[in-house]
Design an enzyme around this catalytic site. Structure first.
Site, short mmCIF file in Angstrom:
data_model
loop_
_atom_site.label_atom_id
_atom_site.label_comp_id
_atom_site.label_asym_id
_atom_site.label_seq_id
_atom_site.Cartn_x
_atom_site.Cartn_y
_atom_site.Cartn_z
N LYS A 7 -12.46 -1.66 7.15
CA LYS A 7 -11.73 -2.68 7.91
C LYS A 7 -12.12 -2.60 9.39
O LYS A 7 -12.55 -3.58 9.97
CB LYS A 7 -10.23 -2.53 7.73
CG LYS A 7 -9.82 -2.84 6.28
CD LYS A 7 -8.60 -2.13 5.87
CE LYS A 7 -8.44 -2.06 4.36
NZ LYS A 7 -8.55 -3.33 3.65
N ASP A 59 -1.25 6.48 6.54
CA ASP A 59 -2.36 5.64 6.09
C ASP A 59 -2.59 4.60 7.18
O ASP A 59 -1.79 3.69 7.36
CB ASP A 59 -2.01 4.98 4.75
CG ASP A 59 -3.07 3.96 4.31
OD1 ASP A 59 -4.09 3.83 5.01
OD2 ASP A 59 -2.86 3.31 3.26
N TRP A 77 0.82 -1.22 0.00
CA TRP A 77 0.00 0.00 0.00
C TRP A 77 0.85 1.26 0.00
O TRP A 77 0.51 2.24 -0.66
CB TRP A 77 -1.01 -0.02 1.14
CG TRP A 77 -2.05 -1.07 0.89
CD1 TRP A 77 -2.21 -2.25 1.56
CD2 TRP A 77 -3.03 -1.09 -0.16
NE1 TRP A 77 -3.23 -2.98 1.00
CE2 TRP A 77 -3.75 -2.30 -0.06
CE3 TRP A 77 -3.37 -0.20 -1.19
CZ2 TRP A 77 -4.79 -2.63 -0.93
CZ3 TRP A 77 -4.40 -0.53 -2.06
CH2 TRP A 77 -5.09 -1.74 -1.92
C1 PLP Z 1 -3.43 -0.02 4.16
C2 PLP Z 1 -4.39 0.19 3.02
N1 PLP Z 1 -4.35 1.34 2.36
C3 PLP Z 1 -5.18 1.58 1.34
C4 PLP Z 1 -6.11 0.65 0.92
C5 PLP Z 1 -7.02 0.97 -0.24
O1 PLP Z 1 -8.27 1.29 0.21
P1 PLP Z 1 -9.48 1.61 -0.79
O2 PLP Z 1 -9.86 0.33 -1.44
O3 PLP Z 1 -10.55 2.17 0.12
O4 PLP Z 1 -9.01 2.63 -1.77
C6 PLP Z 1 -6.20 -0.57 1.58
C7 PLP Z 1 -7.18 -1.57 1.15
O5 PLP Z 1 -7.14 -2.72 1.42
C8 PLP Z 1 -5.30 -0.80 2.66
O6 PLP Z 1 -5.33 -1.97 3.31
#
Ligand code: PLP
Length: 364
Positions: A198, A174, A104
């Site tokens: 989550k 994040d 991520w």
């Molecule tokens: C740590 C992290 N950041 C970002 C995301 C992306 O999130 P979204 O699907 O809401 O864009 C996720 C999704 O699993 C994630 O686990």
């Protein structure tokens, strides 16, 4: 009614049963309104109460100081990967530090590159992203626009025990997959954000907590829906917000405050759950192999492999037969992953632990 299973999905993920029950009870008519939450105007007094309470709950749980705004946005965490550099990097002539410790943060780094100059302060790829960096390993450029991190890498299951020191640059985090799982010291962050699906609610809303001085940096030439300043001035109601998702965030944060008793208690429970699984992995003589180094192990996502890949399929099949579902690992890591967010009851983790012990004894 269909029987519920234990859902170990990485997201959208398990929600607290009392939250689902309350939402179900009030689905046809919110108390005092006679209107469903799915039908209610985002300009109504009743919704105003809901969004204000959701924010108040977040402020209480996280101890958010008054000089931070709480925004309820759309576009998922991924839109934040673009909005952050659009608002805080583009046109500044500065660099942004990116700590790349998993899938991520790598994605966030790649998005930021489209908007300005990005400096990789640490890259965990050569280690197959099996740990987070030590403070001494960070190579941070001075006078950076900001320093970016991911507190918990959902796919690799690595998590910071404490936040890194970003020096003078604002730390941006994040926190999508460990939001509300433990207390955080908000003063250490310029911005912290999380998609809800989550630990905080269903898909559809992303929570952004941002310090006023960073909000004030948004360039005036950005379209309103990607401009933090305009969004903050509009109090997250610039256009129609995801009303149902925000309502569930309110219920989840009510649950954390009133039934769990706050984030210290939640963190302790999460720790106990995670230790049940890491303990089986460590005692299995290599039958199960964890992905993360012990000091970086996530309390939320536990990826592990079975030493013999031929065991993967029967493991997942037999687990599902016991109501232990969604345990398949991410395709980039393989094996299995148990996501044990706040709402996963300890009973579910105990059942998984018992099954893992039994499967190991039978197949070793
Ligand atoms: C740590 C992290 N950041 C970002 C995301 C992306 O999130 P979204 O699907 O809401 O864009 C996720 C999704 O699993 C994630 O686990």
């Amino acid at each position: 009614m269909e029987k519920r299973v234990y859902n170990f999905s990485p997201g959208p993920a398990v929600l607290p049963l009392p939250v689902l029950e309350e939402a179900q009870r009030d689905l046809l008519a919110l108390p005092g309104t006679g209107i469903s939450i799915l039908e209610i105007s985002h300009r109504s007094k009743a919704f105003d109460k809901i969004i204000n309470q959701a924010e108040a709950n977040l402020r209480t749980l996280l101890g958010i100081p008054d000089n931070y705004r709480v925004l309820f946005l759309q576009g998922g965490a991924l839109l934040q990967f673009g909005m952050i550099p659009m608002n805080l990097l583009r046109g500044t002539g500065k660099k942004a530090n990116y700590i790349v410790d998993g899938t991520w943060s790598k994605k966030a780094h790649d998005e930021a590159k489209t908007q300005g100059e990005v400096h990789v302060a640490w890259d965990g790829k050569p280690l197959n992203f099996n740990r987070v960096p030590k403070q001494s390993e960070l190579n941070l450029v001075a006078d950076a626009a900001y320093t970016y991190m991911t507190s918990n890498e959902t796919i690799q299951g690595v998590q910071y025990a404490t936040e890194p020191d970003a020096g003078d640059s604002p730390l941006i985090c994040d926190s999508s997959s460990d939001f509300l799982s433990r207390p955080v010291d908000m003063k250490k962050y310029g911005m912290l954000f999380a998609c809800a699906q989550k630990n905080a609610g269903p898909a559809g809303v992303t929570i952004v907590i941002m310090r006023d001085d960073l909000i004030a940096r948004s360039p005036a030439d950005l379209p309103s829906l990607v401009n933090y300043q305009v969004l903050a001035e509009g109090k997250s109601l610039l256009n129609t917000p995801p009303t149902f998702a925000i309502y569930i965030v309110k219920l989840v944060t009510d649950w954390l405050l009133n039934q769990i008793g706050g984030l210290d208690k939640m963190a302790e429970l999460n720790r106990r759950k995670a230790m049940l699984l890491y303990d089986v992995i460590d005692r299995s003589n290599g039958f199960y192999q964890g992905h993360a180094e012990p000091a970086s192990r996530s309390m939320m996502n536990v990826p592990f492999r079975l030493a013999n890949p031929a065991h993967d399929e029967p493991f997942l099949k037999q687990a599902a037969e016991r109501g232990l579902c969604e345990l398949k690992g991410h395709r980039s890591v393989g094996g299995c992953r148990a996501s044990i967010y706040n709402a996963m009851p300890i009973e579910g983790v105990q059942l998984l632990r018992d099954f893992m012990v039994e499967f190991c004894e039978k197949n070793q």
